[in-house]
Design a protein around this motif. Structure first.
Motif, PDB file in Angstrom:
ATOM      1  N   PHE A  95      39.773  32.657  34.985  1.00  0.00           N
ATOM      2  CA  PHE A  95      39.558  31.862  36.272  1.00  0.00           C
ATOM      3  C   PHE A  95      41.118  31.613  36.710  1.00  0.00           C
ATOM      4  O   PHE A  95      41.966  31.552  35.737  1.00  0.00           O
ATOM      5  CB  PHE A  95      38.967  30.892  35.689  1.00  0.00           C
ATOM      6  CG  PHE A  95      37.546  31.042  35.053  1.00  0.00           C
ATOM      7  CD1 PHE A  95      36.731  31.197  35.883  1.00  0.00           C
ATOM      8  CD2 PHE A  95      37.314  30.643  33.747  1.00  0.00           C
ATOM      9  CE1 PHE A  95      35.448  31.406  35.150  1.00  0.00           C
ATOM     10  CE2 PHE A  95      36.219  30.876  33.159  1.00  0.00           C
ATOM     11  CZ  PHE A  95      35.130  31.297  33.877  1.00  0.00           C
ATOM     12  N   SER A  96      41.124  31.623  38.070  1.00  0.00           N
ATOM     13  CA  SER A  96      42.372  31.087  38.515  1.00  0.00           C
ATOM     14  C   SER A  96      42.513  30.478  39.888  1.00  0.00           C
ATOM     15  O   SER A  96      41.534  30.873  40.753  1.00  0.00           O
ATOM     16  CB  SER A  96      43.790  32.233  38.373  1.00  0.00           C
ATOM     17  OG  SER A  96      43.019  33.272  39.415  1.00  0.00           O
ATOM     18  N   TRP A  97      43.209  29.669  40.139  1.00  0.00           N
ATOM     19  CA  TRP A  97      43.425  29.079  41.561  1.00  0.00           C
ATOM     20  C   TRP A  97      44.431  29.762  42.226  1.00  0.00           C
ATOM     21  O   TRP A  97      45.377  29.795  41.719  1.00  0.00           O
ATOM     22  CB  TRP A  97      43.497  27.477  41.701  1.00  0.00           C
ATOM     23  CG  TRP A  97      42.307  26.877  41.213  1.00  0.00           C
ATOM     24  CD1 TRP A  97      42.093  26.209  40.004  1.00  0.00           C
ATOM     25  CD2 TRP A  97      41.211  26.480  42.097  1.00  0.00           C
ATOM     26  NE1 TRP A  97      40.673  25.484  40.208  1.00  0.00           N
ATOM     27  CE2 TRP A  97      40.107  25.675  41.516  1.00  0.00           C
ATOM     28  CE3 TRP A  97      40.840  26.697  43.409  1.00  0.00           C
ATOM     29  CZ2 TRP A  97      39.105  25.173  41.824  1.00  0.00           C
ATOM     30  CZ3 TRP A  97      39.933  26.240  44.079  1.00  0.00           C
ATOM     31  CH2 TRP A  97      38.852  25.339  43.346  1.00  0.00           C
ATOM     32  N   ILE A  98      43.991  30.197  43.489  1.00  0.00           N
ATOM     33  CA  ILE A  98      44.919  30.918  44.345  1.00  0.00           C
ATOM     34  C   ILE A  98      45.602  29.868  45.280  1.00  0.00           C
ATOM     35  O   ILE A  98      44.640  29.366  46.304  1.00  0.00           O
ATOM     36  CB  ILE A  98      44.740  32.003  44.871  1.00  0.00           C
ATOM     37  CG1 ILE A  98      44.049  33.035  43.810  1.00  0.00           C
ATOM     38  CG2 ILE A  98      45.809  32.853  45.833  1.00  0.00           C
ATOM     39  CD1 ILE A  98      44.790  33.594  42.881  1.00  0.00           C
ATOM     40  N   ALA A  99      46.873  29.524  45.470  1.00  0.00           N
ATOM     41  CA  ALA A  99      47.300  28.756  46.388  1.00  0.00           C
ATOM     42  C   ALA A  99      46.915  28.997  47.917  1.00  0.00           C
ATOM     43  O   ALA A  99      46.957  30.153  48.451  1.00  0.00           O
ATOM     44  CB  ALA A  99      48.909  28.297  46.065  1.00  0.00           C
ATOM     45  N   ALA A 100      46.568  27.679  48.620  1.00  0.00           N
ATOM     46  CA  ALA A 100      46.584  27.817  50.264  1.00  0.00           C
ATOM     47  C   ALA A 100      47.902  28.484  50.802  1.00  0.00           C
ATOM     48  O   ALA A 100      48.909  28.282  50.227  1.00  0.00           O
ATOM     49  CB  ALA A 100      46.387  26.436  50.739  1.00  0.00           C
ATOM     50  N   HIS A 118      34.405  43.210  38.247  1.00  0.00           N
ATOM     51  CA  HIS A 118      34.853  42.860  39.662  1.00  0.00           C
ATOM     52  C   HIS A 118      35.514  41.596  39.737  1.00  0.00           C
ATOM     53  O   HIS A 118      34.971  40.591  38.904  1.00  0.00           O
ATOM     54  CB  HIS A 118      33.754  43.013  40.495  1.00  0.00           C
ATOM     55  CG  HIS A 118      33.069  44.710  40.632  1.00  0.00           C
ATOM     56  ND1 HIS A 118      31.760  45.036  39.874  1.00  0.00           N
ATOM     57  CD2 HIS A 118      33.553  45.647  41.157  1.00  0.00           C
ATOM     58  CE1 HIS A 118      31.568  46.165  40.010  1.00  0.00           C
ATOM     59  NE2 HIS A 118      32.621  46.757  40.950  1.00  0.00           N
ATOM     60  N   VAL A 119      36.494  41.597  40.362  1.00  0.00           N
ATOM     61  CA  VAL A 119      37.179  40.148  40.637  1.00  0.00           C
ATOM     62  C   VAL A 119      36.296  39.629  42.137  1.00  0.00           C
ATOM     63  O   VAL A 119      36.465  40.312  42.932  1.00  0.00           O
ATOM     64  CB  VAL A 119      38.565  40.333  40.886  1.00  0.00           C
ATOM     65  CG1 VAL A 119      39.391  39.091  41.220  1.00  0.00           C
ATOM     66  CG2 VAL A 119      39.312  40.834  39.556  1.00  0.00           C
ATOM     67  N   MET A 120      35.908  38.482  41.903  1.00  0.00           N
ATOM     68  CA  MET A 120      35.517  37.687  43.031  1.00  0.00           C
ATOM     69  C   MET A 120      36.253  36.596  43.224  1.00  0.00           C
ATOM     70  O   MET A 120      37.046  36.044  42.341  1.00  0.00           O
ATOM     71  CB  MET A 120      34.063  37.404  42.740  1.00  0.00           C
ATOM     72  CG  MET A 120      33.058  38.358  42.425  1.00  0.00           C
ATOM     73  SD  MET A 120      32.870  39.411  44.108  1.00  0.00           S
ATOM     74  CE  MET A 120      31.938  40.718  43.430  1.00  0.00           C
ATOM     75  N   GLU A 121      36.143  35.953  44.543  1.00  0.00           N
ATOM     76  CA  GLU A 121      36.841  34.485  44.765  1.00  0.00           C
ATOM     77  C   GLU A 121      36.108  33.863  45.734  1.00  0.00           C
ATOM     78  O   GLU A 121      35.187  34.352  46.591  1.00  0.00           O
ATOM     79  CB  GLU A 121      38.278  34.606  45.053  1.00  0.00           C
ATOM     80  CG  GLU A 121      38.497  35.467  46.412  1.00  0.00           C
ATOM     81  CD  GLU A 121      39.948  35.773  46.619  1.00  0.00           C
ATOM     82  OE1 GLU A 121      40.940  35.868  45.845  1.00  0.00           O
ATOM     83  OE2 GLU A 121      40.214  35.954  47.808  1.00  0.00           O
ATOM     84  N   LEU A 122      36.166  32.426  45.702  1.00  0.00           N
ATOM     85  CA  LEU A 122      35.533  31.451  46.520  1.00  0.00           C
ATOM     86  C   LEU A 122      36.453  30.838  47.396  1.00  0.00           C
ATOM     87  O   LEU A 122      37.715  30.491  46.746  1.00  0.00           O
ATOM     88  CB  LEU A 122      34.695  30.510  45.836  1.00  0.00           C
ATOM     89  CG  LEU A 122      33.627  31.236  44.741  1.00  0.00           C
ATOM     90  CD1 LEU A 122      32.808  29.916  44.140  1.00  0.00           C
ATOM     91  CD2 LEU A 122      32.633  32.162  45.615  1.00  0.00           C
ATOM     92  N   TYR A 123      36.279  30.519  48.491  1.00  0.00           N
ATOM     93  CA  TYR A 123      37.245  29.542  49.299  1.00  0.00           C
ATOM     94  C   TYR A 123      36.255  28.872  50.372  1.00  0.00           C
ATOM     95  O   TYR A 123      35.107  29.275  50.547  1.00  0.00           O
ATOM     96  CB  TYR A 123      38.313  30.579  50.085  1.00  0.00           C
ATOM     97  CG  TYR A 123      37.723  31.277  51.109  1.00  0.00           C
ATOM     98  CD1 TYR A 123      37.650  30.952  52.542  1.00  0.00           C
ATOM     99  CD2 TYR A 123      37.000  32.642  50.681  1.00  0.00           C
ATOM    100  CE1 TYR A 123      37.212  31.792  53.475  1.00  0.00           C
ATOM    101  CE2 TYR A 123      36.515  33.406  51.769  1.00  0.00           C
ATOM    102  CZ  TYR A 123      36.509  32.918  53.263  1.00  0.00           C
ATOM    103  OH  TYR A 123      35.997  33.740  54.077  1.00  0.00           O
TER     104      TYR A 123
END
Length: 310
Positions: A95-100, A118-123
Motif C-alpha cells: 500500500f502507498s499514497w501517491i501525492a496529488a 497487478h498494481v491498482m490505484e484509486l483516486y
C-alpha cells in the motif's frame, strides 16, 4: 443505478519501447488526444468523449506491459473508506499514497497490489477538461477526429495466477459484480472472470495463467459494428499488426478487433454488449465451449490470443 464506491476505470499506464512511435500509434492510429507531458518523460492522453484530463499514460521502458490501472471513486470520503478496507483486508499488499499532482491534474491516489500481482490505484479527483463536443447543445461527435477515434477507454484484460484471491478482493472489498465467468473441468475451476462496477458487461477481466502481473489488452469503445469494420480498414491501411477480427465475442456479446501497438501491447476496440445490473445472474461458460465464448464467429481458439501478452 446509484453509483457509489468505485465508479469506473479511470486510466491505464503502459510501458512502451519507443515513446515517439507509441505516441504516433495512440494519436494517429487509435485517435487519442495528447493532453500533457511531464518531467518524468510520460505522455498523457484521452479519448474525445472523456471529460477527465487523461485516461492513458505512456512511459518509455525496456519492457512493454502495464505499470498500473487507475479507478475513479465517487468522493474523497469513499477514497479514504476504500483505502482503509483494502489495508484491513488480507487480499491486497504494497500500500502507498501517491501525492496529488504526481499525475498532472490529478488528486492523491491510493496504490496497492492485488493477488495476481497487478498494481491498482484509486483516486477521487481529476480535472475535468471536457469532451470535444462540449456539454451544451452538443453534436453527436466532434469534427477533426483522427484514426479509429474511440469515445473512451473501456476496460483491461489481465493475466495472473491467483484468480480466486483477485476476484474475492474485487467483489468483497471493492464492490464489483461477476458479470460472466469461465469454469473448467469437473471441479468447475474458475479460469476467467469478467467484473463490473457499473452497468457494463465488464470494467476489468482476469484470466488464470501461471504468471504474475501480465497485461493482455486495453480496450477502447466504439459505437457500433460499422465502426469496428472501419477500424479494420484503418489498421490495414496503416499496416498495423492485427491479432484477430473483426468478429464477435460470445462472452459480453461485444463486437471486436484486436491489434498491437508499436511496442507489442495489445489494443482492442469494442462495441455492443449488454446492460449489467448487480441483480443480473452471472453468465457461465464452460471450457469445452471456450471457442465460441471468445470468438463466436470462428468458434475456435486463436492460440496467439491466449499466449501472447506483455
Amino acid at each position: 443505478m446509484a453509483m457509489t464506491g468505485v465508479l469506473r476505470p479511470g486510466h491505464v499506464a503502459l510501458r512502451v519501447l519507443d515513446l515517439n512511435e507509441a505516441v504516433r500509434h495512440y494519436v494517429e492510429v487509435l485517435g487519442l488526444f495528447e493532453t500533457a507531458r511531464d518531467d518524468k518523460g510520460r505522455v498523457f492522453l484521452k479519448a474525445w468523449d472523456e471529460a477527465d484530463h487523461h485516461s492513458v499514460v505512456l512511459r518509455e521502458a525496456d519492457e512493454a506491459g502495464m505499470d498500473y490501472m487507475g479507478w475513479r471513486v465517487a468522493s474523497d470520503a469513499e477514497l479514504e473508506r476504500l483505502a482503509g478496507d483494502l489495508q484491513a483486508s488480507s487480499l491486497a499488499s504494497d500500500f502507498s499514497w501517491i501525492a496529488a499532482g504526481e499525475h498532472p491534474a490529478t488528486g492523491k491516489r491510493f496504490r496497492f497490489t492485488i493477488p495476481t500481482g497487478h498494481v491498482m490505484e484509486l483516486y477521487s479527483q481529476k480535472d475535468v477538461v471536457g469532451c470535444n463536443t462540449g456539454y451544451t447543445n452538443p453534436d453527436p461527435w466532434p469534427d477533426g477526429l483522427r484514426g479509429i477515434a474511440p469515445s473512451r477507454f473501456d476496460h483491461c484484460l489481465l493475466y495472473g495466477d491467483d484468480l480466486d484471491g483477485t476476484v474475492k478482493l474485487f467483489v468483497e472489498v471493492l464492490g464489483f459484480g461477476v458479470a460472466e465467468q469461465v469454469l473448467a473441468g469437473p471441479d468447475k475451476l474458475m479460469i476467467g472472470a469478467f467484473l463490473s462496477c457499473s452497468n457494463k458487461p465488464h470494467d476489468v477481466a482476469f484470466i488464470r495463467q501461471p504468471v504474475k502481473n501480465k497485461f493482455h489488452h486495453a480496450s477502447f469503445l466504439l459505437d457500433n459494428w460499422n465502426e469496428i469494420l472501419k477500424a479494420a480498414d484503418i489498421l490495414s491501411k496503416r499496416k498495423v499488426s492485427i491479432d484477430i477480427g473483426p468478429t464477435r465475442h460470445g462472452i459480453t456479446r461485444g463486437e471486436t478487433i484486436y491489434f498491437f501497438d508499436s511496442s507489442g501491447n495489445r489494443n482492442e476496440v469494442f462495441s455492443g454488449g449488454y446492460i449489467y445490473y448487480p441483480d443480473k445472474p452471472t453468465i457461465t461458460w464452460t471450457d469445452d465451449q471456450l471457442g465460441p465464448a471468445i470468438f463466436y464467429h470462428d468458434r475456435k481458439i486463436n492460440d496467439a490470443f491466449l499466449t501472447v501478452y506483455t
